[in-house]
Scaffold this motif. Sequence first.
Motif, short mmCIF file in Angstrom:
data_model
loop_
_atom_site.label_atom_id
_atom_site.label_comp_id
_atom_site.label_asym_id
_atom_site.label_seq_id
_atom_site.Cartn_x
_atom_site.Cartn_y
_atom_site.Cartn_z
N HIS A 62 -8.90 -2.42 1.04
CA HIS A 62 -8.80 -0.96 1.15
C HIS A 62 -9.00 -0.36 -0.23
O HIS A 62 -8.50 -0.88 -1.22
N ARG A 81 0.83 -1.21 0.00
CA ARG A 81 0.00 0.00 0.00
C ARG A 81 0.86 1.25 0.00
O ARG A 81 1.99 1.25 0.48
N HIS A 132 -8.88 3.16 -2.82
CA HIS A 132 -8.15 4.41 -2.97
C HIS A 132 -9.12 5.57 -2.78
O HIS A 132 -10.11 5.69 -3.48
N SER A 145 -0.22 7.25 1.45
CA SER A 145 -1.51 7.91 1.68
C SER A 145 -2.57 6.88 2.10
O SER A 145 -3.43 7.16 2.94
N GLN A 146 -2.51 5.68 1.52
CA GLN A 146 -3.48 4.65 1.90
C GLN A 146 -3.28 4.21 3.35
O GLN A 146 -4.24 3.99 4.08
#
Length: 735
Positions: free
Chosen positions: A694, A283, A696, A286-287
């Motif tokens: 997750h 990842r 974006h 920012s994630q």
Amino acid sequence: MAAIQSGLGDGVEEKDIKTEPASDGFGNNNANDGRLVSTSPGSSIPAAGNKPVPGGPPEDQQTLLAVLQFLKKNKLTESVEILRREAGLPEDALDPNGADSSGAGPGGTAGSVDLEGGDASSLLTAAGEDQPDVSVVLSAYSQQGDPALYEVYYSSLKKFIETVLDCHRAELSQVFYPLFVHMYLELVYNNHENEAKAFFEKFSGDQECYYEDDLRVLSGLTKKEHMRGNETLLDFRTSKFVLRISRDSYQLLKRHLQERQNNQIWNIIQEHLYIDIFDGMPRSKSQIDAMSGSLAGEAKREANKAKVYYGLLKEPEIELPLDDEDEEAENEEGKPKKKKPKKDSMGSKSKKQDPNAPSQSRIPLPELKDSDKLDKIMYMKEATKRIRLGPDNLPSICFYSFLNAYQGLTAVDFTDDSSLIAGGFADSTVRVWSVTPKKLRKVKSAADLNLIDKESDDVLERIMDEKTASESKILYGHSGPVYGISFSPDRNYLLSSSEDGTVRLWSLQTFTCLVGYKGHNYPVWDTQFSPHGYYFVSGGHDRVARLWATDHYQPLRMFSGHLADITCTRFHPNSNYLATGSSDRTIRLWDVLNGNCVRIFTGHKGPIHALAFSPNGKFLASGATDGRVLLWDIGHGLMVGELKGHTDTIYSLKFSRDGEILASGSMDNTVRLWDAMKAFDDLETDDFTAATGHIHLQDNSQELLLGTYLTKSTPVIHLHFTRRNLLLAAGAYNP
């Protein structure tokens, strides 16, 4: 009280109250993934200490050793020998340096014991107490390496992570904070004060800014004595810090630590961290930043896999009479015509049962009284006149400013029909105002009620005492500031929760206290009625949320799992679930039926103070001291949006009646309106299948912000949409 089906209340109470351990689900899924069996560098324990002790799981071995220790202490040597032989333990099993059985193995919780230095007696003292024994919990920090090498180990790992490929660096950087905390605590526990201070000063500045408050608490722990009874520390020690890392990054880290024989750090990772490994691309920074920040790391993906019935319950069939002007035609025909309610844009009034909805009988709900049916009819009539909101059609906002409250206003609530407003105050009072021309009146005394003709048409008017009519009433009873208030859906009752540890139920007919619910031992920060009435939830400083029914003195359910104060509570629109927000910076969704935690949401960087469910039950919005509004998809268990703009704590969130608009109120003296439909419609559902669990997040806060409305000097602590979609806001003027 609301009429309940026969045996309903008792049936609920008799079910087992299910509580979750404080270390809810933080086990280690890499227990067998290359654990290094080796003593720490510089450790004085001989190599023989690593021989496994026969006798089953580590917990059984510890118990056995503790019993042997107890027998030996009481000079029962023959019994010791017999038990030792039967258990097949070596002769040196009771030698203080002979047995090193690590207490917190996979899934180690508050009860785990490390029998180092012959500390078995601590287990016996812990056995009779409810709370985990502090010495037991902290004993994991004994038997450690050379204090001078701690800085070297941490620096070498830091250097390694800074030199790996960019794609792995962001993921591996997540280990810095939990390692830093545990290494610092080990130094303090083993009385290496100077080394601990130097270690803290050297590396505390490298940690992420959102751990600032935790580090401030940590900096105060400089002696071993400070560690006993410190809640934050116990939480950190007993619940494994969860890191979500891709398999490639994890293998890289493991290889590095094994090659360098950096056992000190590897042992901490095995002992105190839970690595949630996923296959796929690492990842991005920012994630990771979007999801991190809670007291115990991210939520494990398994924690959000349970099925949640987020759909709405089917509305009861109620005949909607014609408007007043059509009454004559209705009388001529003799039968009232049915008037179908218009279908809501969010589908909440659809005739078919929602496939994602729970069954009507999943939890017992109160039957509708005649007065409830009349209120439903009024609601449907109002709904036909509701204004459809959208980006081009924003609501009017009516602000109620509390003057001369001297910063004493702590909670506000409106009734669903917007006819009453209540305020909770720091002087222990609750005040109720009528915001319509109709004044508040009490019911007449029993003697006067006997004189009334009970058959008359206007009996409901006659029972009210005109002499008591006033615009507001004051309710006395609490012995501390009132932090949470909530009207019942039928407007007959008001709940209030206070610093005095009680929740009180007030009658709005007599304006007196009917019940004081005692279950919390500390301040109760919030309480809320279920949308269907009868049930209510409370949460406070004791970290446990409680589900109550108005006619039961004891709670029906206790929801345990948060690692810090529960600061806000909200019922799902179908009353089958409730959400709690906490100072541990997580939100949990609980199943009312069985008490299970079915969702854990992480991502906020500060205590959570506001929660709101969308009218269709699919989404949850949360606001916190970090000034961000986060949006969550309940079905998939994922964060789906982030709304930035507020510059201070968000204390109130509310969706419009049709779910088109989300309003947020903050301590920065503003109300902001957001395009909720666009935020949810823009979701690319393909992303939900991502192996990382997750998606974006788009940085589109400015596109979604529809308006910002500034008060003169009034923090916004409550928001409410009327049935026609007018927005009401409230707060205390701060001169």
